[in-house]
Structures are given as structure tokens and as C-alpha cells.
Write an enzyme that holds these catalytic residues in place. Structure first.
Site, PDB file in Angstrom:
ATOM      1  NE  ARG A  73      20.473  31.212  54.026  1.00 55.46           N
ATOM      2  CZ  ARG A  73      19.705  31.077  52.966  1.00 55.46           C
ATOM      3  NH1 ARG A  73      18.723  31.934  52.732  1.00 55.46           N
ATOM      4  NH2 ARG A  73      19.896  30.091  52.120  1.00 55.46           N
ATOM      5  CD  GLN A  79      18.001  34.942  55.309  1.00 58.26           C
ATOM      6  OE1 GLN A  79      17.688  34.455  54.235  1.00 58.26           O
ATOM      7  NE2 GLN A  79      17.828  34.299  56.449  1.00 58.26           N
ATOM      8  CG  LEU A 115      23.135  32.785  46.778  1.00 59.44           C
ATOM      9  CD1 LEU A 115      23.208  33.244  48.222  1.00 59.44           C
ATOM     10  CD2 LEU A 115      21.744  32.283  46.464  1.00 59.44           C
ATOM     11  CG  PHE A 167      20.397  24.163  53.374  1.00 51.91           C
ATOM     12  CD1 PHE A 167      21.194  23.523  52.450  1.00 51.91           C
ATOM     13  CD2 PHE A 167      19.819  25.385  53.028  1.00 51.91           C
ATOM     14  CE1 PHE A 167      21.408  24.074  51.190  1.00 51.91           C
ATOM     15  CE2 PHE A 167      20.026  25.953  51.780  1.00 51.91           C
ATOM     16  CZ  PHE A 167      20.820  25.294  50.861  1.00 51.91           C
ATOM     17  NE  ARG A 172      14.323  32.898  52.944  1.00 53.19           N
ATOM     18  CZ  ARG A 172      15.279  32.223  52.293  1.00 53.19           C
ATOM     19  NH1 ARG A 172      15.342  30.905  52.369  1.00 53.19           N
ATOM     20  NH2 ARG A 172      16.180  32.862  51.564  1.00 53.19           N
ATOM     21  CG  HIS A 213      23.144  34.231  51.686  1.00 56.13           C
ATOM     22  ND1 HIS A 213      24.383  33.640  51.722  1.00 56.13           N
ATOM     23  CD2 HIS A 213      22.250  33.232  51.461  1.00 56.13           C
ATOM     24  CE1 HIS A 213      24.238  32.329  51.531  1.00 56.13           C
ATOM     25  NE2 HIS A 213      22.960  32.054  51.361  1.00 56.13           N
ATOM     26  CD  GLU A 239      22.115  27.999  54.732  1.00 57.14           C
ATOM     27  OE1 GLU A 239      21.822  29.210  54.662  1.00 57.14           O
ATOM     28  OE2 GLU A 239      21.487  27.194  55.426  1.00 57.14           O
ATOM     29  CG  HIS A 242      19.695  35.906  50.360  1.00 60.76           C
ATOM     30  ND1 HIS A 242      20.011  35.700  49.041  1.00 60.76           N
ATOM     31  CD2 HIS A 242      19.103  34.759  50.799  1.00 60.76           C
ATOM     32  CE1 HIS A 242      19.614  34.474  48.693  1.00 60.76           C
ATOM     33  NE2 HIS A 242      19.062  33.902  49.725  1.00 60.76           N
TER      34      HIS A 242
END
Lengths: 569, 243
Positions: free
Chosen positions: A277, A231, A243, A118, A377, A233, A246, A342
Site C-alpha cells: 500500500r 498508512q 474505502l 492481495f 501493514r 490507503h 484492495e 487508513h
């Protein structure tokens, strides 16, 4: 009507259920949720949950310390390092606990829990169940709640938190079924009410994520922390902004601009698509803004080279979303994507025990800010946070209740709650009496567009100042709104009216924080101050409600072993 | 954009004697989902219109309803996929209407509780997690896709007869646990589905397969339970020692 409980947990998503399962069994506990718990936004989490299990062939040298380092670096050094360490250390036992409770994680050969790479992580440490990890964890915790016979008040919207003299006494809630306002007296309250994604026009969040828990706590006198960090995304499906995990890049997906180039090479040459991100989202938006996107709106996420088998096995949910909502098959076509709001890094100011400065009031999950995520994050850390800190909140709130046994005056609490209920009732009566030409939805959409345009990925002084002024205008109009519906039986307009006040507070705090913070850190990017400034800004923003206006102060960041350094990927 | 007519079943048990249809004309994009159209109608034409919604991406299970005669999720039904510009929207059948398109799912959740839908593993766990073959785990993946939206329950002709049948979703959920290698529930415990309200109620007409938005195929689970039940019963017979 007045209802009495020891512990009231507000929110039936992962954090709320984790808290309920860890609350002391001898206490009278109830979970209140504005939707059925399985309809909570946690259900939509896709890619996975981080823990340094070291199951991946390339992850043998992984450890919780390295997970903590990645989390701190990803946060652009704004996370409290003691909190990040706590979360990453707890990650490993929590992961095994989830597996024992029944979560059907995907497996590697040999039968161990599978892990995938990730963004921003030094090792592949994201555990997953295909791309439906949130669905299976939420269902598992709900199943355990059924087993433990946890009590739920479903489809009750909590509207007010009753705080007097620095202490929490209870709540008010709107019961959709009866249309009544219900008073709830509680010895302790945990908020697990989730994020505020829908304050932004483009968001991956569920439609119910209006953030009213955060706003309600704020108006009751609980401080908020680091709210300017929002955040975006990188990859949401063009159109509905659903979404696209990721995990799609974790499995090897490419980001492609209109020249057919993997443009991440220009922004994060060593990690490419798997940079954190904030960096990827800005890269995509820059490509679009500078004319290297498609139709001025999107770039492509290309999965075709992964092959049919891998896509069907590892990313079945993504394929389904593309087929139904995008009208394309990712096996054959690239996916048009754009960044969208996000996650909220900021939230209710709590410590590592999930305790707020208000006695008897706790918060966990996305609505809270411990802070583990700092200014950005990492993917796979949010579900981890909900479970780790949900459990902690359940435990510490239980201990608190046992400590204060008998010391709380029930009569006093009753008076405070009735006083709050009377105030709410007069507000509702006014809404029913007012006659406005426009309903709340008009202001609702105006605010969401405003936040997207002026308090989005790229920020600057002038736009932020304009946004702040307009938010205050919208608030003025809100005061004169009327309720168009004539009764409160399953009245969703009433819900929006109630929650919209919180959206205004949240928007104002985000914008004020962003305007004041004259630096760039993580998700907060100021085009007029494009570098990080540790000397002046390595500190948390704390917002307090003061006579109807937010007031900002600052607090030191807790640094243990990871000295701030330049963030390169 | 195109002009659509939405004919929506309205009913407020507190006010109305019987349900009735109300028509709304609204200019919608053919790319919009029925849920978008409902939200637009509520925001612009009638704020009293009630329906459930949350994720808008077919994973939370809130917005099951009947659209042009088909039981489905409103968020995933795109207007251009419908043949007509007249969209008829009704609440899920087999359940009481609470208001407009909201139905009372209490019997659905009750049936779920009946099957004890939670993992019942051994007392002590392997400290580093169970070792489970990937293939074995994938066998239950069909069933963990279930979002408990209630579409199958509404479509089921056996539920419609009103004799307390658990319905497809609850039984498929039970099968998910019976097949989970970690679950050790004794046969005696799930044997209670050995009755007309349980697995023998299913008519195998597969209406649940037709309407399931997540391709769970609940009747596969019911058939699996039937097979497993028969095998367990035979085992019991052969294990019995002669007196």
C-alpha cells in the site's frame, strides 16, 4: 459510583470481542464500548483476512513462513520478526476457528474457503466473504459473545486510565445515558480501542476513530511505539474517502492516469497494482502531483474489464458504495479514487503477550503496536492481528489476574481512582465555567487539516517543524475552551472535548517521530531523506510522556531469519 | 452550495414535557448526506443536538432515522436526492426517544437474543474447516448483509401494535442460521417461534422490504421459516409410530 470487575476490556470491535471470548470463564469480565459493539469500525473491513491455507490453485506452495516473510518485507523490515512469525503461524488455526464459530466465508469449488490475491503477498492467501469480511466476522464474534453471555457496558466512553507506581488500578468512564462519570476498579485492563484515523482530514475510518485509547494510555504513562508510521490507503472514493477495498485490485482492477496508462508499470513493474500500500499510495499521489491525475485530485480505478458477473458476485459492497456515494456504477464507469489515511501501524507499546510495561495493562488490535506491521501493514493482516492478538490478550490478562489474586490492595486502588475522578471533575467544571467564543470543533478541524497538509504521505523537515509548533498552539487554545452544552445527558460535544486531548497527543507524537526519523521507510517518506538507512534507523521509536511532553528513545528490532534487504516489487 | 432548512424533532425527556420541532438553516452542498448536515449543525449551530453515527458508509447501522417521512440511514441519504430544500428529520418510530434522534433499541436487541442468533454446529469440527458448496453458502448471503440498524423494526406495523413481536431482523437472522449447512440446532429449539410473537405475527405487507437499506428482504426469511416449520411438523407427524 464505583463498579468492580476482574477484567475490563475497552472496545467492542474484533480485538475486544476476541479477548472477551478467550478470557477465563470464571473471571468477572466486562466489555466497555463507546458505541454498540456492532457499530465498531471493524465492521467496515472489506477485503479479507490472511492465512496460508493453500486453497487457491496458485497457492499450493504457500506456508506460514512465506506469509511471515511477506509481512516482514512489507513492513520494510521494521516488524519484530518473532511477532510476525507468531501471527502468521497462528493465522491458520484462527481462520478455522472463525469458520467454526460461524463466519460465512466465500467458497471455492470443492467447498473449501476461498482466497484472493492481495498486495505484497507472494501467494493468494486472503480469505474473504465477498467484500464484507469485517461485517461478517464482527457479527459472528458478537453472536458468540451473546452465546457466552458476555457483559457489555454500551455507550460508555472511557476517559481515564488509572495508573500509579507502574501498575494499572482501573478506569473512569462517562456514561452517555446518565451523563455521569463512573469509577471502575479492575485487576487488569485490556485496551482494544482501535486507531486514530480521524486525526487526519482525509481518512477511510469511521467518524468515531479519534484514538482516545492511545492518547489516554500515553498520558497515564504507557509508552507508544512507532507512531510516525501512518498508512495511507491507495484507493478511497473521491469525496467522502470511503474505502474501496484492495480486493478490487486483487480481483484484477487497474489504476489508470489521465493518459490512459496503467502507471504502476513505472513504480512496481512486477507486481503492478498489487504492490504494498505505501508504494501504491505514493505512486498515485505522485501521478496527481505531477499533473497526470484528473482535476488535480484523483486517478481512476477501473474494474470494467472484470465484467458484470464478477463485480456483482465478488465486489457487491464496492458497487453499492459507488452507486450511493459516488453516483456511478463500476460496471460501466471507472471509479475516481485518491489516497486517504487508513491505518495506524504504531500504537501502545506491548510485547508478544500483549502486555505493556505497566503491570495489569494490556492492549491489542490497531491501538497497539506489537509490532507485526512495522513501517507498513499488508492488506488482510489487520483483521488477522485483531483476532490473533485479541485472543492472546484475553488469555494473558486472565493468567495475570489469577497470579496476583489477593495481592492487590483494594483500599489503595480505591484511593487512586477517587483521586483521578476528582481531578477529572475539576477539569469538567472548568470547561463548564469557561466562556470561549469558539467550540472544540473549530480546533478539531484545524488539527485534522494540519496533519493532512504537513504530516501526510510526503514529509520534510520544514513542514514537520511547522506542524509541531502549530500543534502546540492548538493545545494552548484547547486549554481555554469551554463546553457549549449545558448538560451531559447524551452530550456528544463532551465526548469530542475529552477525545480531542488524545488527538493532540497523538498528533504531537507522530510529528516528533517523523521529524526525528531522518530516513524513508515504508509509509514514512521523507523527501529530504529518500532512502532507507538501516545503519542508523533500523529501530523502533518509543515515545514516553514526560512532564507534559513526549520524549523519544529507540529500541532494537528483533530479527530472526529474514535479513533486511532492498525492498523491490 | 444551497440553503437548506432542517426541521428536526427535539426532545430531552429530562427537560421537555413533549417533543417539538426546531428549524435550522444551513448552507450545504447538495452532494452532502443528511448525516453531514446534522454534523455541521451540531458543530456550528447547536452542540446539544444528539444523534448516533459511526461509519458514514452504511455498514455500521447507527444512523437510522426518518427523513421526509421515509425510514432510512442518514449517512446514505444525499441531499440532492430529496425533492425539497426542506428536510424533516425525526427519530425511528416504534422505539422510545432517549434524546433528539437517539432511540432506545433495547427491545430490538432483546428480540435478537430470543432467537439464539449464533451458529450451533456439531461438537467436533472438521480440522480443516467445513466443505460447503459455494452455491449453498451464497443462499444465506442475502441475510448476512443485515447490519441490524433497526429500520425494519421501526417500520413494521406488527411491532407497532406492541404485543411483543420479534420483528423482521431477528427472524431473518434466525433463518440465516437455520439455512446454514453447518448449523445443527434441533427443530425443537427453534420451534418456539411458532407463535404470534414469532413467524405467524408477520402481516406480509413488506414494509421491511421497502425500508431495508441493505436489500435483505427480511420477509423472505420469515416465509422461509414458515415453510420449513410446516415441513418439520409434517415430518414429525409421519414419523410418529402408531401405538
Amino acid at each position: 459510583m464505583i463498579v468492580d470487575h476482574d477484567l475490563v476490556i475497552v472496545g467492542g470491535g474484533l480485538a475486544g470481542l476476541a479477548a472477551a471470548l478467550k478470557a477465563a470463564p470464571d473471571l468477572d469480565v466486562v466489555v466497555i464500548s463507546k458505541v454498540h459493539p456492532l457499530r465498531s469500525h471493524s465492521v467496515a473491513a472489506q477485503g479479507g483476512i490472511n492465512a496460508a491455507l493453500g486453497n487457491h490453485p496458485e497457492g499450493k506452495d504457500d506456508s506460514w513462513e512465506k506469509h511471515a516473510f511477506d509481512t516482514v518485507k512489507g513492513s520494510d523490515y521494521l516488524s519484530d520478526q518473532t511477532a510476525a512469525e507468531l501471527m502468521c503461524q497462528r493465522a491458520i488455526p484462527v481462520l478455522y476457528e472463525l469458520e467454526h464459530l460461524g463466519v460465512p466465508f466465500s467458497r471455492f469449488p470443492g467447498g473449501v474457503i476461498a482466497q484472493r490475491p492481495f498486495g505484497g503477498a507472494g501467494f493468494p492467501r486472503t480469505c474473504y466473504a465477498a467484500d464484507r469480511t469485517g461485517l461478517v466476522i464482527l457479527h459472528t464474534l458478537y453472536e458468540q459473545a451473546l452465546r457466552r453471555k458476555v457483559r457489555f457496558y454500551e455507550e460508555w466512553l472511557v476517559t481515564n486510565l488509572v495508573v500509579r507506581e507502574g501498575r494499572c488500578y482501573g478506569l473512569l468512564a462517562y456514561d452517555l445515558h446518565s451523563g455521569e462519570i463512573i469509577s471502575i476498579r479492575a485487576k487488569a485492563v485490556i485496551f482494544a480501542t482501535g486507531g486514530y484515523g480521524r486525526v487526519y482530514q482525509k481518512s477511510t475510518n469511521a467518524l468515531i476513530n479519534l484514538g482516545s485509547g492511545i492518547g489516554m494510555a500515553f498520558r497515564a504513562g504507557v509508552p507508544l511505539k512507532d507512531m510516525e508510521f501512518v498508512q495511507f490507503h491507495p484507493t478511497s472514493l473521491l469525496g467522502k474517502n470511503i474505502l474501496i477495498t484492495e480486493g478490487a485490485r486483487g480481483e484484477g482492477g487497474y489504476l489508470i492516469n489521465n493518459q490512459g496508462k496503467r502507471f504502476m508499470a513505472d513504480y512496481a513493474p512486477s507486481t503492478m497494482e498489487l504492490a504494498p500500500r505505501d508504494i501504491v499510495a505514493r505512486a498515485i499521489q505522485t501521478e496527481i502531483n505531477e499533473g497526470r491525475g484528473f482535476e488535480g485530485e484523483y486517478v481512476y480505478l477501473d474494474l470494467r474489464h472484470l465484467g458484470k458477473e464478477k463485480i456483482i458476485k465478488r465486489l457487491p459492497g464496492i458497487r453499492e458504495i459507488c452507486l450511493y456515494f459516488g453516483g456511478l456504477d463500476p460496471i460501466e464507469e471507472p471509479i475516481p479514487i485518491q489516497p486517504a489515511q487508513h491505518y495506524s501501524m504504531g500504537g501502545i507499546d506491548v510485547d508478544e503477550n500483549c502486555a505493556s510495561p505497566i503491570e495489569g495493562f494490556y492492549a491489542a488490535g490497531e491501538c497497539s503496536c506489537v509490532s507485526v506491521h512495522g513501517a507498513n501493514r499488508l492488506g488482510g493482516n489487520s483483521m488477522l492481528e485483531t483476532v490473533v492478538f485479541g485472543q492472546i490478550a484475553g488469555r494473558f490478562a486472565s493468567e495475570y489476574i489469577k497470579d496476583i489474586k489477593g495481592s492487590q490492595s483494594d483500599e489503595k486502588a480505591l484511593g487512586y481512582i477517587q483521586d483521578e475522578a476528582a481531578r477529572l471533575q475539576s477539569k469538567v467544571n472548568q470547561w463548564l465555567k469557561n466562556k470561549s467564543k469558539r467550540n472544540v470543533y473549530h480546533l478539531f478541524h484545524r488539527l485534522r487539516h494540519l496533519m493532512m497538509d504537513k504530516v501526510g504521505i510526503f514529509r520534510e523537515k520544514k513542514k514537520l517543524a511547522e506542524a509541531l509548533e502549530e500543534i502546540r498552539e492548538i493545545r494552548h487554545e484547547y486549554r481555554h475552551l469551554s463546553l457549549w452544552s449545558d448538560c451531559l445527558h447524551y452530550c456528544q460535544e463532551f465526548i469530542t472535548m475529552m477525545e480531542f486531548e488524545s488527538m493532540l497527543d497523538i498528533a504531537e507524537v507522530i510529528t516528533m517521530g517523523a521529524l526525528a526519523r531522518e530516513e524513508t521507510r515504508g509509509s514514512h517518506y521523507r523527501t529530504d531523506f529518500p532512502t532507507r538507512d538501516d545503519q542508523h534507523w533500523l529501530k523502533h521509536t518509543i515515545a514516553r510522556y514526560n512532564d507534559g511532553r513526549p520524549q523519544l528513545t529507540y529500541r532494537e528490532v528483533k530479527i530472526t531469519r529474514y535479513e533486511p534487504q532492498e525492498r523491490k516489487y | 452550495m444551497g440553503k437548506y432548512v432542517f426541521r428536526i424533532l427535539r426532545f430531552d425527556p429530562q427537560k421537555d414535557k413533549t417533543p417539538y420541532f426546531q428549524e435550522f438553516e444551513y448552507e450545504s452542498s447538495p452532494k452532502d448526506a443528511v448525516l453531514d448536515a446534522l454534523l455541521n449543525i451540531r458543530e456550528n449551530l447547536d452542540p446539544t443536538l444528539s444523534f448516533r453515527h459511526s461509519c458514514r458508509e452504511a455498514v455500521c447501522g447507527s444512523c437510522g432515522m426518518v427523513i421526509n417521512g421515509r425510514i432510512t440511514l442518514a449517512c446514505r441519504t444525499i441531499l440532492e436526492s430529496l425533492k425539497d430544500k426542506l428536510v424533516i428529520i425525526e427519530p425511528l418510530p416504534n422505539l422510545e426517544i432517549q434524546k433528539d434522534l437517539m432511540v432506545d433499541l433495547t427491545p430490538f436487541w432483546q428480540a435478537l437474543r430470543e432467537v439464539e442468533p449464533y451458529l450451533q454446529p456439531a461438537e467436533s469440527h472438521p480440522p480443516k474447516g467445513y466443505r460447503i458448496d459455494a452455491k449453498q453458502m451464497e443462499k444465506i448471503y442475502q441475510f448476512i448483509n443485515c447490519i441490524l440498524c433497526g429500520c425494519c423494526y421501526s417500520a413494521c406495523p406488527v411491532v407497532a401494535r406492541g404485543q411483543g413481536y420479534f420483528g423482521p431482523a431477528a427472524l431473518a437472522k434466525l433463518y440465516r442460521f437455520v439455512r446454514d449447512p453447518r448449523d445443527l440446532r434441533p427443530f425443537s429449539q427453534w420451534e418456539k417461534i411458532d407463535k404470534p410473537q414469532g413467524i405467524w405475527g408477520c402481516d406480509t405487507v413488506f414494509r421491511c422490504h421497502d425500508v431495508c437499506p441493505k436489500d435483505v428482504r427480511p420477509a423472505d426469511g420469515i416465509e422461509g421459516l414458515r415453510r420449513k416449520l410446516i415441513v418439520e411438523k409434517l415430518k414429525k407427524v409421519f414419523r410418529r409410530k402408531p401405538k
